[in-house]
Design a protein around this motif. Sequence first.
Motif, short mmCIF file in Angstrom:
data_model
loop_
_atom_site.label_atom_id
_atom_site.label_comp_id
_atom_site.label_asym_id
_atom_site.label_seq_id
_atom_site.Cartn_x
_atom_site.Cartn_y
_atom_site.Cartn_z
N LEU A 244 105.91 98.32 36.25
CA LEU A 244 106.21 99.44 35.35
C LEU A 244 106.46 98.93 33.94
CD1 LEU A 244 108.66 101.36 37.72
CD2 LEU A 244 106.19 101.70 37.46
N GLU A 245 106.31 99.82 32.98
CA GLU A 245 106.65 99.51 31.58
C GLU A 245 108.14 99.81 31.40
OE1 GLU A 245 106.11 98.31 28.06
OE2 GLU A 245 104.28 99.55 28.10
N PHE A 246 108.95 98.75 31.34
CA PHE A 246 110.40 98.92 31.21
C PHE A 246 110.75 99.32 29.77
CE2 PHE A 246 112.63 96.78 34.92
CZ PHE A 246 111.51 96.75 35.72
N LEU A 247 111.50 100.40 29.64
CA LEU A 247 111.92 100.86 28.31
C LEU A 247 113.43 101.03 28.32
CD1 LEU A 247 109.13 103.57 28.01
CD2 LEU A 247 109.29 101.52 26.58
N VAL A 248 114.08 100.48 27.31
CA VAL A 248 115.53 100.60 27.26
C VAL A 248 115.96 101.25 25.95
CG1 VAL A 248 115.99 98.64 28.79
CG2 VAL A 248 115.84 98.29 26.32
N THR A 249 117.09 101.92 26.01
CA THR A 249 117.62 102.60 24.83
C THR A 249 118.06 101.58 23.80
OG1 THR A 249 118.34 104.44 26.16
CG2 THR A 249 119.43 104.19 24.04
N SER A 250 117.54 101.72 22.58
CA SER A 250 118.01 100.81 21.53
C SER A 250 118.90 101.56 20.54
CB SER A 250 116.83 100.17 20.80
OG SER A 250 116.14 101.13 20.04
N TYR A 251 118.84 102.89 20.55
CA TYR A 251 119.64 103.65 19.58
C TYR A 251 119.80 105.09 20.03
CZ TYR A 251 121.23 105.80 15.28
OH TYR A 251 121.97 106.51 14.38
N LYS A 252 120.97 105.66 19.77
CA LYS A 252 121.19 107.10 19.97
C LYS A 252 121.78 107.67 18.70
CE LYS A 252 122.07 107.04 24.93
NZ LYS A 252 123.01 107.36 26.01
N GLU A 253 121.16 108.68 18.14
CA GLU A 253 121.68 109.30 16.92
C GLU A 253 122.68 110.38 17.34
OE1 GLU A 253 121.00 108.68 13.61
OE2 GLU A 253 122.11 110.41 12.83
N PRO A 254 123.97 110.20 16.98
CA PRO A 254 124.95 111.20 17.41
C PRO A 254 124.71 112.56 16.75
CG PRO A 254 125.97 109.51 16.02
CD PRO A 254 124.56 109.08 16.26
#
Length: 330
Positions: A244-254
């Motif tokens: 699978l193409e692993f994707l991880v969160t690098s940023y969340k805009e509050p």
Amino acid sequence: MNNLNEIKLQTSKYIKQFQDFSLKYPGPVAHSVQLDFGKYKEHIVFSAIVHGEEVGSLPAIISTITSLASKKVKFGGRVTFLLGNVPAALENKRFLEQDLNRAFGENSDVQNTYEKTRALELQPVLESCDFLFDIHQTKQPTQFPFYTFGFHEKSHLWARAIGGTEMFITRPSHKSFSVSGLCIDEYVRKKGKPAVTLELSQKGYHESARVLAQRTILRVLKNADKIFMKTTTLKKLSHKNRELEFLVTSYKEPFSHPKKSLKESLTNFTKVTEAECLGFDENKKPILSPSSGYLLFPKYPNRDENGNSLELLSEIFTIVKPSNPFVFLK
Ligand SMILES: [Zn+2]
């Protein structure tokens, strides 16, 4: 076909069909159907409409039960189909009082709601399962279907073996999806069992969602037979498909001010570049993407006449980036 009244009509039709099946093949709780073919003891659970308006898998759920009951589809184990939030689905709402998909486990902060009661009712069923396949849809359009769950080796192997999509949004397993309570799949993984969430498409009845739900549900059943009747192993099955193409969160805009807003027509998996303008804050200053990657979960809430969001949301968008699978697999 996707105007509100037609959706509600379709949904009540599918739910009625499901209720008819539940009289013939009653499951362990309300809004569940169970069939047991008795060749092995392991138990597969499918959950749909945990979010009430994510109805796109209902046609595939009904047709799978029909085919299992008529033995057109062969399966040897025990399978339960759960409809998470029927009252909300009938109103085409995400939930009535509280998000059911944050209501599992001990630390859920809201009590005495329909959803909390429902979560408590579902927990013993989840504890009895050997694999949970939880089917969802997104609020905004999505360019790909995707898996989303905290990394867990067996769950990852199941997801890869099922096929369906190569996009896999993940996070380290100790990180909860939300602080307010556990999701249904998180609850199962906390008990050490594999559980996978698949986001099919944007919410509603779409042919692509029906086809994908149908294909993946049948694949789960087929794989379960092979694994639990020991004709092969989960690992071997998963290795037939690409990683699978692993994707991880690098940023969340509050979503730090109700006036914050996004530019139009951002979707799940819109590609963004560093410093690209994605929206505007309460002072009309641009909100810039902190990095390149894929944008996910863009929020377009209903707003009052002054542009203030009518919904309380924690983030307005998320950025995910590809990650080396070995970070997780080591
Ligand atoms: Zn959902």
